[in-house]
Design a protein around this motif. Structure first.
Motif, short mmCIF file in Angstrom:
data_model
loop_
_atom_site.label_atom_id
_atom_site.label_comp_id
_atom_site.label_asym_id
_atom_site.label_seq_id
_atom_site.Cartn_x
_atom_site.Cartn_y
_atom_site.Cartn_z
N LEU A 135 0.87 -1.24 0.21
CA LEU A 135 0.15 0.20 -0.10
C LEU A 135 0.82 1.38 0.07
CD1 LEU A 135 -3.07 -0.80 2.24
CD2 LEU A 135 -2.69 -1.37 0.02
N ARG A 136 2.03 1.27 0.84
CA ARG A 136 2.81 2.37 0.81
C ARG A 136 3.35 2.55 -0.78
NH1 ARG A 136 8.40 0.67 2.95
NH2 ARG A 136 8.18 -0.08 0.70
N ASP A 137 3.73 1.50 -1.32
CA ASP A 137 4.39 1.65 -2.75
C ASP A 137 3.28 2.28 -3.69
OD1 ASP A 137 6.73 0.86 -1.75
OD2 ASP A 137 6.75 -0.87 -2.68
N ILE A 138 1.97 1.89 -3.59
CA ILE A 138 0.91 2.30 -4.40
C ILE A 138 0.85 3.70 -4.34
CG2 ILE A 138 -1.68 2.16 -4.98
CD1 ILE A 138 -1.18 -0.86 -4.10
N ARG A 139 0.76 4.11 -2.94
CA ARG A 139 0.36 5.57 -2.58
C ARG A 139 1.52 6.50 -3.14
NH1 ARG A 139 -3.45 8.79 -2.11
NH2 ARG A 139 -4.29 7.24 -0.59
N GLU A 140 2.86 6.01 -3.25
CA GLU A 140 4.02 6.45 -3.69
C GLU A 140 3.86 6.90 -5.16
OE1 GLU A 140 7.31 5.12 -0.25
OE2 GLU A 140 7.47 4.42 -2.17
N LEU A 141 3.31 5.65 -5.66
CA LEU A 141 3.36 5.85 -7.18
C LEU A 141 2.06 6.84 -7.64
CD1 LEU A 141 4.02 5.02 -10.12
CD2 LEU A 141 2.39 2.94 -9.72
N ARG A 142 1.16 6.85 -6.72
CA ARG A 142 0.11 7.72 -6.96
C ARG A 142 0.79 9.16 -6.82
NH1 ARG A 142 -4.78 6.15 -8.15
NH2 ARG A 142 -5.38 8.26 -8.03
N MET A 143 1.63 9.50 -6.00
CA MET A 143 2.02 10.87 -5.93
C MET A 143 2.99 11.22 -6.91
SD MET A 143 2.87 10.33 -1.73
CE MET A 143 3.36 12.05 -1.46
N VAL A 144 3.66 10.13 -7.54
CA VAL A 144 4.54 10.29 -8.85
C VAL A 144 3.60 10.81 -9.99
CG1 VAL A 144 6.16 9.68 -10.34
CG2 VAL A 144 6.52 8.78 -7.87
N THR A 145 2.58 10.13 -10.14
CA THR A 145 1.71 10.43 -11.21
C THR A 145 1.07 11.46 -11.22
OG1 THR A 145 0.09 8.79 -10.66
CG2 THR A 145 1.66 7.76 -11.90
N MET A 146 0.61 11.88 -10.08
CA MET A 146 -0.15 13.13 -9.74
C MET A 146 0.74 14.26 -10.00
SD MET A 146 -3.06 14.43 -8.85
CE MET A 146 -3.82 15.96 -8.90
N ALA A 147 2.21 14.33 -9.60
CA ALA A 147 2.77 15.18 -9.92
C ALA A 147 3.38 15.50 -11.42
CB ALA A 147 4.54 15.00 -9.28
N ALA A 148 3.08 14.24 -12.13
CA ALA A 148 3.16 14.36 -13.85
C ALA A 148 1.99 14.95 -14.28
CB ALA A 148 3.40 12.84 -14.26
N GLN A 149 0.90 14.54 -13.70
CA GLN A 149 -0.43 15.18 -14.29
C GLN A 149 -0.51 16.70 -14.23
OE1 GLN A 149 -4.46 13.44 -13.72
NE2 GLN A 149 -4.75 15.16 -12.49
N ILE A 150 -0.16 17.15 -13.01
CA ILE A 150 -0.02 18.73 -12.74
C ILE A 150 1.09 19.11 -13.56
CG2 ILE A 150 0.59 20.33 -11.03
CD1 ILE A 150 -0.91 18.61 -8.97
N GLY A 151 2.33 18.35 -13.96
CA GLY A 151 3.33 18.91 -14.46
C GLY A 151 2.89 19.12 -16.29
N MET A 152 1.88 18.32 -16.45
CA MET A 152 1.40 18.42 -17.94
C MET A 152 0.66 20.03 -18.00
SD MET A 152 2.32 15.83 -19.83
CE MET A 152 1.00 15.82 -21.12
N GLU A 153 0.21 20.40 -17.06
CA GLU A 153 -0.57 21.77 -17.12
C GLU A 153 0.31 23.01 -16.57
OE1 GLU A 153 -4.12 20.76 -15.23
OE2 GLU A 153 -4.92 19.53 -16.48
#
Length: 297
Positions: free
Chosen positions: A248-266
Motif C-alpha cells: 500500500l505504501r508503494d501504491i501511494r508513492e506511485l500515485r504521488m509520482v503520477t499526480m505530479a506528472a499530471q500537474i506537470g502537464m499543465e
C-alpha cells in the motif's frame, strides 16, 4: 486558445445557469484535480474534469449520508438536484466552511476512527476501493518521462496490481475515505474537525486510509516519530506493523509520482518535481525519507 482553466470556468457558468445559482464574481480557490470556486451567498462549487459524473454523484451521496449520521463533514447545498452536467463535466455545490486550516495527524486519526466505525450505508452501494484509478492514463500521458521510464512505470504498476490482489488478511473492510491526508481533514476555529473530498470514498481495507499518514512519516519525513506514535494511539492500530504495508505504501508513492506528472502537464514548473519523485521510487535518491519532495501547486 481555450485553456483548462477557461474550460472549467465555462462549465461552472453553464451549471450555475441550469441550477439557478448566482455565478457572478466567481472566485477561483484551487485548480488541481478539480477546479474549486467561491460563489456568492456562501456557496462553493466543485468542477470535475470530463467524464467524472458518476464519481461526483457518489460524493454527493456520501456527503448526505454522513450528514444523516451526524458526522462532521462538508455539506452539499440542500434541495438541489446535483451533480449538474455541463460540457461533459460534473459540477457540485457545497456550503462554504467557516475559516479553517489543514488538520493534524491526530485529527486524521480521530476522524478515521469515526468513519471506519460506521455501518455502511443501506440506501446506496459504494464501489470497491480502486487504488489504481487513473494511474495508467497518467503514465501514458506524462511526456516528461523517457520511453525507458514509461516502461519502468508500467511494469511497476503491474507488479503493484498483483501485490494488491494478494494482500494478506488485515482489518475488516469498511467505508474508507480513500484520500485521507491532512488536506481533506479540516480544522475550524470552533474546534471542529471536518471531513472533505469524497471522490475516492469506497468499501475497502481501512489500512488504505491509514497508509497516507504512514507515508507522511516514513516516505516524506513530514511528521516526527512521536507524532506518528500519537496517530497510532488515537486510531488504535499501526498499519506499518501489517505485512501488507509495503504494497500500500508503494501504491501511494506511485500515485504521488503520477499526480505530479499530471500537474506537470499543465504547469511546466512542476515537471521537475515529477522526475525527482520518479527517481526516488526507483531507488536513485537513497533510503526513505525523501524530504526533497515539494508540495504540488
Amino acid at each position: 486558445m481555450n485553456t483548462p482553466r477557461d474550460a472549467a470556468l465555462n462549465a461552472l457558468r453553464t451549471a450555475c445557469r441550469r441550477a439557478g445559482i448566482d455565478a457572478s464574481g466567481a472566485e477561483s480557490i484551487r485548480f488541481s484535480e478539480n477546479a474549486i470556486y467561491r460563489l456568492p451567498k456562501g456557496v462553493v462549487a466543485r468542477v470535475t474534469r470530463e467524464g467524472r459524473f458518476q464519481t461526483a454523484a457518489k460524493e454527493v451521496r456520501v456527503a448526505r449520508w454522513l450528514e444523516s449520521a451526524g458526522v462532521p463533514a462538508v455539506r452539499v447545498v440542500p434541495d438541489l438536484d446535483q451533480p449538474v452536467e455541463a460540457d461533459g463535466r460534473a459540477v457540485t455545490f457545497w456550503r462554504e466552511l467557516p475559516p479553517h486550516e489543514y488538520g493534524t495527524s491526530v485529527d486524521v486519526a480521530a476522524a478515521l476512527r469515526v468513519l471506519h466505525g460506521l455501518t455502511p450505508p443501506a440506501h446506496f452501494e459504494l464501489p470497491p476501493l480502486a487504488p489504481f484509478v487513473q494511474l495508467a492514463q497518467r503514465i501514458d500521458q506524462a511526456d516528461m518521462f523517457t520511453p525507458e521510464e514509461h516502461d519502468w512505470l508500467r511494469e511497476r504498476l503491474e507488479d503493484l496490481e498483483r501485490g494488491y490482489a494478494e494482500l494478506p488478511p488485515g482489518l475488516p473492510h469498511r467505508v474508507v475515505h480513500g484520500d485521507a491526508w491532512v488536506g481533506n481533514v479540516l480544522s475550524t476555529g470552533d474546534g471542529r474537525v471536518i471531513l472533505a473530498d469524497f471522490e475516492r470514498s469506497a468499501l475497502g481495507p481501512p489500512e488504505w486510509d491509514l497508509v497516507s499518514t504512514a507515508v507522511k512519516y516514513d516516505t516524506l519525513g513530514g511528521i516526527s516519530e512521536d507524532q506518528y506514535a500519537e496517530f497510532v494511539a488515537i486510531y488504535g492500530h499501526d498499519v506499518m506493523s501489517w505485512k501488507g504495508f509495503p504494497v500500500l505504501r508503494d501504491i501511494r508513492e506511485l500515485r504521488m509520482v503520477t499526480m505530479a506528472a499530471q500537474i506537470g502537464m499543465e504547469n511546466p514548473a512542476m515537471r521537475g518535481e515529477a522526475t525527482a519523485r520518479l527517481a526516488a521510487i526507483r531507488g536513485e535518491s537513497g533510503p526513505r525519507p525523501w524530504r526533497h519532495w515539494r508540495p504540488l501547486s
